[in-house]
Design a protein around this motif. Structure first.
Motif, short mmCIF file in Angstrom:
data_model
loop_
_atom_site.label_atom_id
_atom_site.label_comp_id
_atom_site.label_asym_id
_atom_site.label_seq_id
_atom_site.Cartn_x
_atom_site.Cartn_y
_atom_site.Cartn_z
N ARG A 92 -98.49 55.15 -10.33
CA ARG A 92 -99.78 54.64 -10.82
C ARG A 92 -100.26 53.45 -9.99
N GLN A 93 -99.35 52.55 -9.62
CA GLN A 93 -99.75 51.39 -8.82
C GLN A 93 -100.19 51.81 -7.41
N TRP A 94 -99.39 52.65 -6.78
CA TRP A 94 -99.73 53.13 -5.45
C TRP A 94 -100.99 53.98 -5.49
N GLY A 95 -101.16 54.78 -6.52
CA GLY A 95 -102.36 55.61 -6.66
C GLY A 95 -103.61 54.76 -6.77
N THR A 96 -103.50 53.68 -7.52
CA THR A 96 -104.63 52.76 -7.67
C THR A 96 -105.00 52.15 -6.33
N GLN A 97 -104.01 51.68 -5.61
CA GLN A 97 -104.25 51.06 -4.31
C GLN A 97 -104.85 52.08 -3.33
N ALA A 98 -104.30 53.29 -3.33
CA ALA A 98 -104.80 54.33 -2.42
C ALA A 98 -106.25 54.68 -2.75
N ALA A 99 -106.59 54.72 -4.03
CA ALA A 99 -107.96 55.04 -4.43
C ALA A 99 -108.92 53.98 -3.93
N LEU A 100 -108.55 52.71 -4.10
CA LEU A 100 -109.42 51.63 -3.64
C LEU A 100 -109.56 51.67 -2.11
N ASN A 101 -108.47 51.99 -1.43
CA ASN A 101 -108.53 52.03 0.03
C ASN A 101 -109.37 53.21 0.52
N PHE A 102 -109.27 54.34 -0.18
CA PHE A 102 -110.08 55.51 0.17
C PHE A 102 -111.56 55.16 0.05
N LEU A 103 -111.91 54.50 -1.04
CA LEU A 103 -113.29 54.09 -1.24
C LEU A 103 -113.73 53.11 -0.14
N ARG A 104 -112.87 52.13 0.17
CA ARG A 104 -113.22 51.15 1.21
C ARG A 104 -113.59 51.85 2.52
N ARG A 105 -112.79 52.86 2.90
CA ARG A 105 -113.04 53.52 4.17
C ARG A 105 -114.34 54.30 4.13
N LYS A 106 -114.65 54.89 2.96
CA LYS A 106 -115.92 55.63 2.84
C LYS A 106 -117.12 54.68 2.87
N LEU A 107 -116.94 53.47 2.34
CA LEU A 107 -118.05 52.51 2.31
C LEU A 107 -118.41 52.06 3.72
N GLY A 108 -117.46 52.10 4.64
CA GLY A 108 -117.73 51.67 6.01
C GLY A 108 -117.89 50.17 6.09
#
Lengths: 399, 399
Positions: free
Chosen positions: B382-398
Motif C-alpha cells: 500500500r505504501q509503495w503503491g501510493t508512492q508509485a501512483a503519485l510518481n506516475f501522475l508527476r511524470r504525466k503532468l510534465g
C-alpha cells in the motif's frame, strides 16, 4: 551506530529475550570502536549490572577492539586458542575462501572464557563469569547474534536466575490526553512498583502497559488485577482494546460480528480515515469505500449535501458533518456512514478556528455529531481528527 | 527506550544535525526514568564530552525525572519560573483544556538555564552552559524535539565552534529501488570523501544528501557541483525534487502553476493517496477529492465503471484502473483523474498475485495505465503503491 542512519535493532531483540526470562535492561550504551572508551564503559557497567552484553567489534580488522577492551576492563589477558584457529581454518576451507592473516585475531579468547559457537560467521562469542558478574561478547551482525543469544546466552543466563514469571496487561485508550489520563490514574499505579507501569502516547492514543514479575503466575496475575482493575474502572469505555489491537481493528471486529458495512466521507482528513480502516487485513468484508470531498462542490455532487446548508453553516459545521455522514450512507448503501470535516490550517477557509473538527456518524438508529478542538499544526490536527473520528464511531457501534 | 519495541530515532536525527555542523557523536546512553542513574550518566558524560544532550523525561508526571537528575548532576537547584507558568497557563487556555496540577512541574528551570520555546508541546527545553561544557534538555516526542534542535540547539552549538562553511545538496528520487540507485551512482560518489554522501530510503522514495564542509562557500559549492552534477545526469527525470519537497508538494506546485485540478479514485490504497495529497497546506486550491471504491459495487456506483468490464477483467486490471481514472475525472469534473487498484493481500480477492498494482491517469490529453509489482506485506504494498501512483501522475503532468 553513531551515524545518523544506522538504527539499533540488536538491542531491541536482546531486550525482548532478556525480558522474557525476567531480566530488566537498565542501561544501553553505544560507543565507538575506541578501546579505552569501550573498556571504561564495560568497567562502569559491571559496577551497576550483573550481566553485561557487548555486541559487535569481534571481526578480524584493526577497528574490531572488543576483545582487547574487555580483556583490559577485566584485567585478564587474551589467550591464543589452537582449537579455535583449527575451527576457523576449517570454516574457511568449507566456504572455499583463503583465510587472511588478520583472521587469526579471532582465535584469541579472554582468559577463562567459554567460546560460543557461531555457525553463521567467523567470530565466535565469548562467555566470561567473573564472580557473580557475567560478561558476554557477541557478534554484531543480527543473523549471527540472534541464534547465539537464543541458543547460548539466554539459557546460560536463565540458569543463574531465581525462577521468575512475567505477566502483562495492556490498555489502549482513546479520547483523553496523556496528562489528564495520568492525573486520573497515577494515584493508583504509583502505589505499585510491581507491576511496573509504562504510559506511551501518540496522537489521541494512549497505551498503558503493566508488567508484573513474580515467583508464580498466580501471584503475577493477582498483582495485575490489584493495580489494573481500578485503572480499568476509572477509564471505563475510554479503553478500546486490551489485546493491542488499534482502533481500526476494533471497529472492524464489531462490524464483522454484526454483519454490517461502513462508508466514510472525509474532508480535512482527505483519506486518512479510509487509509487507517483499510490497513486492516480483510477490511473489504465490511468497508465499502466512500468519498473524499475536499471542496464544497464535491460535498454537493458526491454526497448530495444541500448547497444552501453549506452556505448557511459553512463546510466546517455540525450540520455539514451530519449531512456528509447521512449522504455517504445513502449513496453507498452502507449501514454506517462516518464523516469528518474541519479546519486543519494553516489558512482557515471558514470562520472556524484552526483545529476545529466536526465528526458525524449516521447509522441504523439515527445520526449524531460531535465537535472537537485540537491544538497544534496541520499534521497534528489531521492525525488527531482521524483518531477522534474512529473513536466516535467505535462508541456509536457499542459493544 | 529500554523495551523490546521502541526504536530510537531521535538520536539519529540529532546525530545528523550535529554532524552537519561538524560535531561528532562519541557516545549514546539509554537509561531508565531513574533519577540517580540518570544524574550519574550526565556527570560521566560531562567528563568526556563538551556537549551533552538529554532527551525525554520533561513531561508533567512522576516518572519524568530529567529536570531533577540534571539539577543533581550539575549541583544547581531547580528554580520556579513565574514566566514559564504563565506561558503554560496561556497554552492550556489556547488549547481550551484545563491545566492539571502536575503540569506546574514544567515551570521549573535549572538555575542559570535558558528556556527553549516548545510551540508544539508543554515541556520547554533548557540550555545550560557550565564553563566550557553545555547541557541541553530536550523534549522526547520527535515532533517537539526536532524543531527545537533545528531552531535553537544547533545554532547555539554552531556559535561555539570554529567557523566552517557547510553547503548541501539534496536529490529526492522516485521510481527506483535503493540498491539499483546505489549501483548506478556509487562509482561517482565513492570518489569523494568531501562532500559526504548519505542515502536514505523509504517506501519507493530515495533521498541523496551531499554535504560539503570547507573554509569558504565557493569551495564547498564547487565540490558539490563536482560530485552532484554527474549524479543528477545519471538519474535524470527520476529526480523529482532538489529542495526537499515530497512528491505530493511537487504535484501541487505543477497543478497550481497550470491552474488545473485533480481527483483520485482509490481501491487498495483506501485513502492513502488522498491523505498524502491533502497533507500539503493549500491543497484545496487544486485537489477536489474523489472516491474510495473498495468494492466492485462501489466502483460501478460512485465512478460509473462498467460492471461487465469488472467481471471480464477483474478489479485488479489495467482496464479497471483506466475506467476508474476516467470515471473520477468525469464525475468530479477535475482536469486530472488518478486511480489505484491492486492486490494488497494477505488473501488475494482476484487472480492477480499479491503485490500487483495498476495505476492510471486520465488527463486532458488522454489516459494511460501502468502495472507495477511490489514485494512484501500489505502495508508495504500500500505504501509503495501510493508512492508509485503519485510518481506516475508527476511524470504525466510534465515540467
Amino acid at each position: 551506530m553513531l551515524t545518523p542512519q544506522k538504527v539499533d535493532t540488536n538491542s531491541l531483540f536482546v531486550t525482548g529475550q532478556l525480558n522474557a526470562v525476567g531480566v530488566e535492561v537498565i542501561r544501553k550504551t553505544i560507543t565507538g570502536d575506541e578501546r579505552d572508551l569501550l573498556a571504561e564503559t564495560v568497567r562502569a557497567a559491571l559496577g551497576r549490572a550483573a550481566i553485561v552484553l557487548v555486541t559487535g567489534g569481534l571481526g578480524p580488522t584493526e577497528d574490531d577492539v572488543t576483545r582487547d577492551a574487555v580483556s583490559q576492563a577485566l584485567g585478564r589477558p587474551l589467550v591464543f586458542s589452537p582449537r579455535l584457529l583449527a575451527e576457523l581454518e576449517e570454516k574457511f576451507r568449507r566456504f572455499g575462501r583463503p583465510m587472511a592473516e588478520n583472521n587469526k585475531r579471532q582465535a584469541y579468547l579472554i582468559e577463562g572464557a567459554d567460546a560460543l559457537d557461531n555457525p553463521r560467521g567467523t567470530a565466535c562469542g565469548q562467555w566470561i563469569e567473573d564472580g557473580d558478574r557475567v560478561v558476554a561478547l557477541l557478534p554484531g551482525p543480527p543473523r549471527e547474534l540472534k541464534p547465539m543469544v537464543v541458543h547460548d546466552v539466554i539459557p546460560r543466563i536463565a540458569r543463574r536466575l531465581p525462577p521468575l514469571v512475567i505477566r502483562t496487561r495492556l490498555y489502549r485508550v482513546a479520547g483523553m490526553g496523556e496528562s489528564d489520563l495520568d492525573a486520573l490514574i497515577a494515584p493508583v499505579y504509583t502505589k505499585f512498583t510491581n507491576p511496573a507501569t509504562t504510559i506511551l502516547a501518540a496522537a489521541g492514543d494512549v497505551q498503558i502497559h503493566l508488567r508484573a514479575r513474580c515467583a508464580t503466575a498466580e501471584e503475577a496475575e493477582a498483582l495485575l488485577a490489584q493495580c489494573g482493575d481500578p485503572i480499568a474502572e476509572l477509564l471505563g469505555d475510554r479503553i478500546y482494546s486490551t489485546n493491542g489491537d488499534p482502533l481500526e481493528a476494533v471497529i472492524g471486529e464489531r462490524l464483522r460480528a454484526a454483519g454490517q458495512t461502513l462508508a466514510v466521507a472525509e474532508s480535512c482528513t482527505g483519506g486518512l480515515v479510509g487509509g487507517r480502516l483499510t490497513g486492516v487485513a480483510g477490511s473489504s468484508k465490511y468497508f465499502l469505500g466512500g468519498a473524499l470531498t475536499y471542496t464544497d462542490a464535491m460535498k454537493v455532487k458526491l454526497l448530495g449535501v444541500d448547497a444552501e446548508l453549506l452556505e448557511r453553516h459553512t463546510a466546517v459545521s455540525e450540520a455539514a458533518a451530519l449531512a456528509m455522514a447521512e449522504g455517504v450512507r445513502a449513496v453507498t448503501g452502507a449501514d454506517w456512514g462516518l464523516a469528518v470535516t474541519g479546519e486543519a490550517g494553516p489558512e482557515p477557509a471558514t470562520p472556524a478556528p484552526v483545529g476545529t473538527v466536526f465528526l458525524a456518524v449516521a447509522g441504523p438508529g439515527g445520526s449524531e455529531a460531535q465537535r472537537v478542538q485540537f491544538p497544534g499544526d496541520r499534521d497534528r490536527v489531521r492525525q488527531w481528527g482521524t483518531q477522534a473520528a474512529l473513536n466516535f464511531l467505535r462508541r456509536k457501534l457499542g459493544r
